[in-house]
Design a protein around this motif. Structure first.
Motif, short mmCIF file in Angstrom:
data_model
loop_
_atom_site.label_atom_id
_atom_site.label_comp_id
_atom_site.label_asym_id
_atom_site.label_seq_id
_atom_site.Cartn_x
_atom_site.Cartn_y
_atom_site.Cartn_z
N LYS A 1 0.57 -1.27 0.12
CA LYS A 1 -0.12 0.22 0.34
C LYS A 1 0.60 1.49 0.35
O LYS A 1 1.60 2.08 0.71
CB LYS A 1 -0.74 0.16 1.10
N SER A 2 0.72 2.08 -1.18
CA SER A 2 1.25 3.31 -1.30
C SER A 2 0.58 4.45 -1.70
O SER A 2 -0.26 4.20 -3.03
CB SER A 2 2.60 2.52 -1.77
N PRO A 3 0.85 5.61 -1.11
CA PRO A 3 0.44 7.17 -2.26
C PRO A 3 1.03 7.00 -3.82
O PRO A 3 0.71 7.35 -4.57
CB PRO A 3 1.22 8.02 -1.59
N GLN A 4 2.25 5.36 -4.40
CA GLN A 4 2.97 6.29 -5.19
C GLN A 4 3.78 6.94 -5.82
O GLN A 4 4.10 7.70 -6.32
CB GLN A 4 2.12 5.60 -6.57
N GLY B 1 6.41 3.29 -5.67
CA GLY B 1 5.72 1.99 -4.48
C GLY B 1 6.36 2.26 -3.52
O GLY B 1 6.11 1.18 -2.67
N TYR B 2 7.47 3.19 -3.90
CA TYR B 2 9.17 3.18 -2.57
C TYR B 2 8.72 3.63 -1.79
O TYR B 2 9.68 4.50 -1.20
CB TYR B 2 10.21 3.60 -3.56
N ASP B 3 7.64 4.91 -1.60
CA ASP B 3 7.14 5.01 -0.08
C ASP B 3 5.92 4.97 0.89
O ASP B 3 4.84 4.61 -0.26
CB ASP B 3 6.41 6.45 -0.83
N ILE B 4 6.08 3.83 1.18
CA ILE B 4 5.18 2.73 1.73
C ILE B 4 4.28 2.89 3.19
O ILE B 4 4.77 3.50 3.90
CB ILE B 4 6.26 1.17 2.21
N ALA B 5 3.57 2.63 2.53
CA ALA B 5 2.37 3.48 3.79
C ALA B 5 1.58 1.84 4.97
O ALA B 5 1.60 2.44 5.93
CB ALA B 5 0.94 4.24 3.06
N THR C 1 9.64 5.98 4.86
CA THR C 1 8.64 4.49 4.42
C THR C 1 7.42 6.04 4.22
O THR C 1 8.56 7.51 3.40
CB THR C 1 7.97 4.67 5.98
N SER C 2 6.27 5.96 3.53
CA SER C 2 5.24 6.88 3.43
C SER C 2 5.58 8.11 4.46
O SER C 2 5.22 7.84 5.29
CB SER C 2 4.29 6.61 2.41
N ASP C 3 4.88 9.29 4.09
CA ASP C 3 4.87 10.40 5.21
C ASP C 3 3.43 9.42 5.53
O ASP C 3 2.88 10.15 6.42
CB ASP C 3 4.73 11.64 4.96
N GLU D 1 1.15 5.00 9.14
CA GLU D 1 0.59 5.46 10.99
C GLU D 1 1.53 5.84 11.81
O GLU D 1 1.37 6.76 12.26
CB GLU D 1 -0.42 3.87 11.21
N TRP D 2 2.89 5.82 11.41
CA TRP D 2 3.96 5.36 12.13
C TRP D 2 4.33 7.35 11.77
O TRP D 2 4.38 7.92 13.34
CB TRP D 2 5.17 4.71 12.04
N PHE D 3 4.67 7.60 10.99
CA PHE D 3 4.73 9.34 10.91
C PHE D 3 3.81 10.40 11.02
O PHE D 3 3.63 10.99 11.46
CB PHE D 3 5.36 9.09 9.33
N LYS D 4 2.37 9.43 10.52
CA LYS D 4 2.01 9.79 11.33
C LYS D 4 1.56 10.57 12.52
O LYS D 4 1.51 11.34 13.04
CB LYS D 4 0.59 9.57 10.94
N GLN D 5 1.79 9.90 13.20
CA GLN D 5 1.50 9.68 14.55
C GLN D 5 3.39 10.41 15.25
O GLN D 5 3.04 11.32 16.38
CB GLN D 5 2.08 8.29 15.52
N SER D 6 4.36 9.76 14.62
CA SER D 6 5.15 10.81 15.35
C SER D 6 6.02 11.96 14.40
O SER D 6 5.92 13.11 15.49
CB SER D 6 6.55 9.89 13.77
#
Length: 738
Positions: free
Chosen positions: A62-65, A69-73, A111-113, A116-121
């Motif tokens: 899953k990725s915003p592309q 695809g190298y930005d994984i959500a 990761t992708s921005d 969920e990890w980054f959203k929390q971060s």
């Protein structure tokens, strides 16, 4: 009887070949213009017929592309446009049913921005995920202007730091701002990555390709990088994040998990050229990685200021990469990952050759041989087996989708909005090097859209215009196609796996700018691989390169092997190839020989009743050079050219000194210690003319004759040199000009 003294460490993954799939452009099964996993499954028989052993699936999570695809959500879900987890499980089963394995991509430097990890971060400095990423406070200049924490440049242009207003700090992104770097110093990050690895291995995945895996350990001071590009405020900080201080600790932790599953691993490791550092990652017994992707050979056409800066190269530049890493890995229990192409590189025919449409097929076949028959595991990228080419030169910027390319264009327009010449050069470089060259849809047939998707559907990216002549439907039934030839190469590698997988590698004719040749040897099996890197017909003499006999012709990309063997073997007959020149009128005698030199013959040749003096010079092989013990010298040349040069030298000396006779003889092949490599006999009316002429002829031969020598040392090392590299006292000649 075994001739090998080096222990051989056999492994299943060394004997494999890998087929890389970039799913977005492979095969569309549901007519939405985007390739998908069911589309891949539909072509597994095509892949299996090629003869590969492993299928490498590029990121399909899953990725915003933003970066395709190298930005994984979400590492546990599959992108909707590609399919489902169940589809991946079906792909794994399909590979295993055909005796193939499936390799997945592990992208864990960032990761992708949208993860969920980054959203929390980024939500607050107190959030439990704050330390999962790399956050730093701003710096301020003397005028109070906010600046990033350091001057590192992103791989996709601009600063590698992105300011986040919510918490008034910057986060590190070595790639796009939407790809924040993970903080591997934080133990929960490492545990989360280990869980991801185990999840897919337990579903049947057979290993991983690890994206920029050597970036995961950063120097914790995060200092400014030295100025390399004075035209930019942003500089490459690779010395502070490529192969950082804890990299091997992290890789060994991953290696333990992979070993539990006997899994395959290959690491993408840019900016790593130090041999010992590479060895720490791949040496047998280290339990880190099986192999790595090096970048020196795919950076060969880069300019001083990066990929999109025009660069130039020669074949010897490319060969030097293999001359370095092939023997090194063999001798030190490492392993090479062999590749010309991947999703980040242009098509090999266009990068490494200047093949016209007429010769594109044989060029693709030549590149297949040059790659897959070296020491290491060969990787074939989708479409490479068909001979697919770069995007058309007519493409304008509106056709490109590569974020690296588009960011470069935006920056260029910002800095040089009126510089049409610079913009023209940039477009030329995009056509040569953009990642989009590898990402056009695979050409399955001559139907509209090349059979990639339905005729009425617009593909996510334009299909290359040449699909009517380059496509799978034609090639799989053509005995002379690139696809069929690739299958033959991979079959040959398996049939002779001792020599092609486990054998040693030695370069042949290293100075040539036209020929890439090497030998592979295992015990008493020895194979010569000979590649003409030009569109011209070349004459290449095996004897001049130490090849004195042939038994079989295993593969040829122009004609049947039996016919090629007849043509090749003819060059092994000395009577078919002139290595001497005799001019009775001027009493000039020139000889190139594999036999020991005979001074008596050369004195007799120059004998003249009108001569008052005859001199003879013999140049012999000494046992040391610059403090190193020499075992022997080996000489090679192209005889027709060398004889022509020697004739010019001899004629000039005859006219200048009124000589009565000249004989120049040069040894070829191996010349042991104390034996002569060159003999010069001169007869003249007086001794002064004979002395001077002999010395001048010798210096002219060293400076001009197209004869190269390989110094072989007792310690196992060797160096190729031109005769002109040393002066009369044996000192190195500085050829630099101001």
């Amino acid at each position: 009887m075994s001739l090998s003294t080096k222990p051989i460490h056999r492994a299943w993954w060394k004997e494999c070949s890998v087929y890389q799939i970039w799913p977005r452009s492979y095969k569309d099964s549901n007519d939405d213009g985007i390739g998908d996993i069911p589309g891949i499954i539909s072509q597994l028989d095509y892949i299996h017929k090629l003869g590969v052993d492993i299928v490498w699936l590029c990121p399909s999570y899953k990725s915003p592309q933003v970066d395709m695809g190298y930005d994984i959500a979400d590492y546990y879900s599959i992108a909707d446009e590609y399919g489902t987890v169940a589809d991946v499980e079906a792909l794994i089963r399909g590979c295993h049913q055909r005796g193939m394995k499936l390799l997945m991509d592990l992208v864990v430097n960032h990761t992708s921005d949208q993860h969920e990890w980054f959203k929390q971060s980024r939500s607050s400095k107190d959030n439990e995920y704050r330390d999962w990423y790399i956050w730093k406070p701003a710096k301020y200049d003397e005028a109070g202007n906010r600046e990033p924490p350091n001057n590192w440049v992103s791989h996709f242009q601009g600063s590698a730091w992105q300011y986040d207003e919510l918490t008034d700090e910057y986060y590190l992104h070595l790639f796009a701002p939407e790809q924040p770097d993970l903080n591997w110093e934080h133990p929960p990050v490492r545990k989360a990555v280990h869980d991801i690895i185990r999840f897919w291995l337990e579903k049947g995945c057979d290993g991983y390709r690890m994206d920029v895996i050597n970036f995961i350990s950063k120097h914790q001071r995060y200092p400014n990088a030295p100025i390399q590009d004075p035209h930019s405020p942003w500089q490459s900080g690779d010395r502070y994040y490529a192969n950082g201080p804890r990299l091997h600790e992290y890789l060994q932790d991953i290696g333990k998990i992979l070993k539990e599953h006997d899994a395959f691993s290959v690491g993408e490791m840019p900016f790593v050229t130090d041999e010992q550092e590479v060895l720490r990652a791949v040496q047998a017994g280290r339990n880190e990685l099986n192999m790595i992707f090096s970048f020196e050979h795919v950076n060969v056409d880069h300019g001083k200021y990066g990929k999109f800066d025009p660069g130039s190269w020669e074949l010897t530049d490319l060969k030097s990469f293999f001359e370095r890493w092939q023997p090194f890995m063999y001798e030190n229990d490492g392993w090479n990952a062999l590749y010309w192409e991947n999703h980040d590189q242009p098509r090999s025919i266009d990068r490494y050759t200047e093949a016209s449409e007429e010769h594109e097929g044989v060029a693709a076949k030549m590149l297949a041989v040059a790659l897959a028959l070296q020491s290491g595991t060969p990787f074939i990228y989708q479409g490479q087996e068909l001979g697919m080419r770069n995007v058309p030169k007519s493409w304008g910027i509106e056709k490109y989708q590569d974020i690296d390319c588009l960011n470069h264009w935006k920056l260029l327009l910002k800095e040089k909005p009126s510089d049409t010449a610079a913009q023209k050069i940039a477009l030329q470089e995009y056509q040569k090097k953009s990642r989009d060259n590898a990402r056009t849809p695979v050409q399955w047939s001559d139907a509209p859209n090349a059979g990639f998707t339905a005729p009425t559907i617009k593909p996510w990216m334009s299909v290359n215009d040449n699909y009517p002549r380059i496509n799978a439907a034609v090639e799989i039934h053509d005995a002379n196609s690139v696809y069929t030839f690739w299958a033959s190469v991979l079959r040959l590698r398996k049939e002779y796996k001792d020599v092609f997988v486990y054998g040693s590698w030695t370069v042949v004719d290293a100075p040539s700018q036209d020929i890439f040749a090497f030998t592979r040897q295992f015990d008493d099996q020895k194979v010569l691989v000979l590649c003409n890197w030009t569109e011209r017909s070349l004459t290449w003499d095996p004897r001049d390169n130490g090849i004195t006999a042939t038994k079989d012709m295993l593969l040829n990309n122009y004609e049947a092997p039996a016919e090629a063997l007849k043509r090749f073997s003819a060059h092994l007959d000395p009577t078919t190839y002139p290595r001497s020149h005799h001019d009775a009128t001027q009493n000039i005698h020139l000889t190139l020989t594999y036999s020991p030199l005979d001074p008596t013959t050369y004195l007799a040749e120059t004998s003249s009743a009108a001569a008052g003096a005859t001199t003879l010079f013999l140049g012999t092989t000494r046992d040391t050079f610059e403090g190193r013990s020499v075992s022997q010298l080996s000489y090679t040349t192209y005889p027709p050219l060398a004889l022509k040069t020697l004739q010019t030298i001899a004629e000039a000396a005859v006219h200048k000194h009124q000589l009565k006779g000249v004989s120049i003889a040069h040894r070829l092949g191996v010349v042991p210690i104390k034996e002569a490599s060159i003999a010069i006999a001169v007869s003249a009316g007086h001794r002064a003319a004979a002395w001077r002429a002999g010395e001048e002829i010798l210096e002219a031969c060293k400076e001009k004759a197209e004869i190269w020598k390989r110094e072989e040392f007792v310690d196992g090392g060797m160096e190729w040199r031109a005769n002109a590299d040393r002066d009369a006292e044996g000192n190195a000649v500085n050829k630099a000009t101001s």
